[in-house]
Enzyme design. Sequence first.
Site, PDB file in Angstrom:
ATOM      1  N   PRO A   2      81.673 -66.486 -30.494  1.00 55.16           N
ATOM      2  CA  PRO A   2      82.734 -66.439 -29.489  1.00 55.16           C
ATOM      3  C   PRO A   2      83.496 -67.766 -29.445  1.00 55.16           C
ATOM      4  O   PRO A   2      82.951 -68.809 -29.789  1.00 55.16           O
ATOM      5  CB  PRO A   2      81.972 -66.223 -28.183  1.00 55.16           C
ATOM      6  CG  PRO A   2      80.603 -66.710 -28.451  1.00 55.16           C
ATOM      7  CD  PRO A   2      80.340 -66.452 -29.898  1.00 55.16           C
ATOM      8  N   GLU A   3      84.738 -67.689 -29.020  1.00 54.30           N
ATOM      9  CA  GLU A   3      85.542 -68.898 -28.874  1.00 54.30           C
ATOM     10  C   GLU A   3      85.840 -69.106 -27.390  1.00 54.30           C
ATOM     11  O   GLU A   3      85.282 -68.405 -26.547  1.00 54.30           O
ATOM     12  CB  GLU A   3      86.808 -68.761 -29.731  1.00 54.30           C
ATOM     13  CG  GLU A   3      86.448 -68.591 -31.212  1.00 54.30           C
ATOM     14  CD  GLU A   3      87.641 -68.367 -32.136  1.00 54.30           C
ATOM     15  OE1 GLU A   3      88.699 -68.954 -31.894  1.00 54.30           O
ATOM     16  OE2 GLU A   3      87.499 -67.603 -33.093  1.00 54.30           O
TER      17      GLU A   3
END
Length: 289
Positions: A2-3
């Site tokens: 995830p960012e």
Amino acid sequence: MPELPEVETVKRGLAKSIVGKTIADFSCDWHKLINKPAAKYKQTIKDLKILSVERRAKMLIVKLSKGLNILVHLKMTGQLVYRGKSKCVVGGHPIKEGANCLPNKFTHVTFSFTDGSQLYYNDVRKFGWLRLYTDVELEKALAAKKMGPEPLSKEFSLKYLQQLTKTGKNRKRVKQFLMENQNLVGVGNIYSDEVCFYAGVMPDKPVEKLTTQQIKKIHEGIQKILKAAIKAQGTTVSDYRNADGSAGGYAKYLKVYQRYGEKCYRCKAKVVRMKIGGRTSHYCPQCQK
Ligand SMILES: [Zn+2]
């Protein structure tokens, strides 16, 4: 992985569920996930209240009373699931078994609250981790990571970015430069591709060749894209789920990421891809120079 927008989304969902709750019990069956023995955790955090849930880069910080904190990194397969009487909130990577049978064989940490609800940390591959820190220890641990500024903070100014293109780490190619944590945090494979498209810049362009105008567009793109992605609750990539279990809504706004072979929305040329520093990068050969 995830960012920033995905972790921010988990943070917001989790905050709604657990802030104000008091910890009644703690258990952990995999000692490598935590930085102190489980008994020590239990002894230290029992009866403490959850004050807030914050985020730094891709890490979550659960702030507790008495100046204590739990720093959490979900890494590749970590998941936090809150289960109350009437609701179940999933944040992070879903697990096939689902939220219906909890705890399951991937549940390694359980926080029980005084109202009978629980927060589970599940992790299929066990790459994630939890750290119990005092305020001072937390500050030290974060400082040791030598992270750049949050891209949506005041510190990440245009001037900072301009200066960084002359001095920052990993200045070879724009995509690598944007993904380097010491330059700025939270931008990974998805959003670096999207920012390059927004700025009309080839992802493999040498950083020193960026014009002042291009740097300005990159700065603007980072802000606009990350804000829009947070608003859409992130991008769902390989089954990543938000805190309420829903898929992120930003996928439909992606211009180039994972659109290999499809037509560019702007010029109709086919989106192509290449490897930059081991990462696949998607771009439009006509719109990006
Ligand atoms: Zn195009």
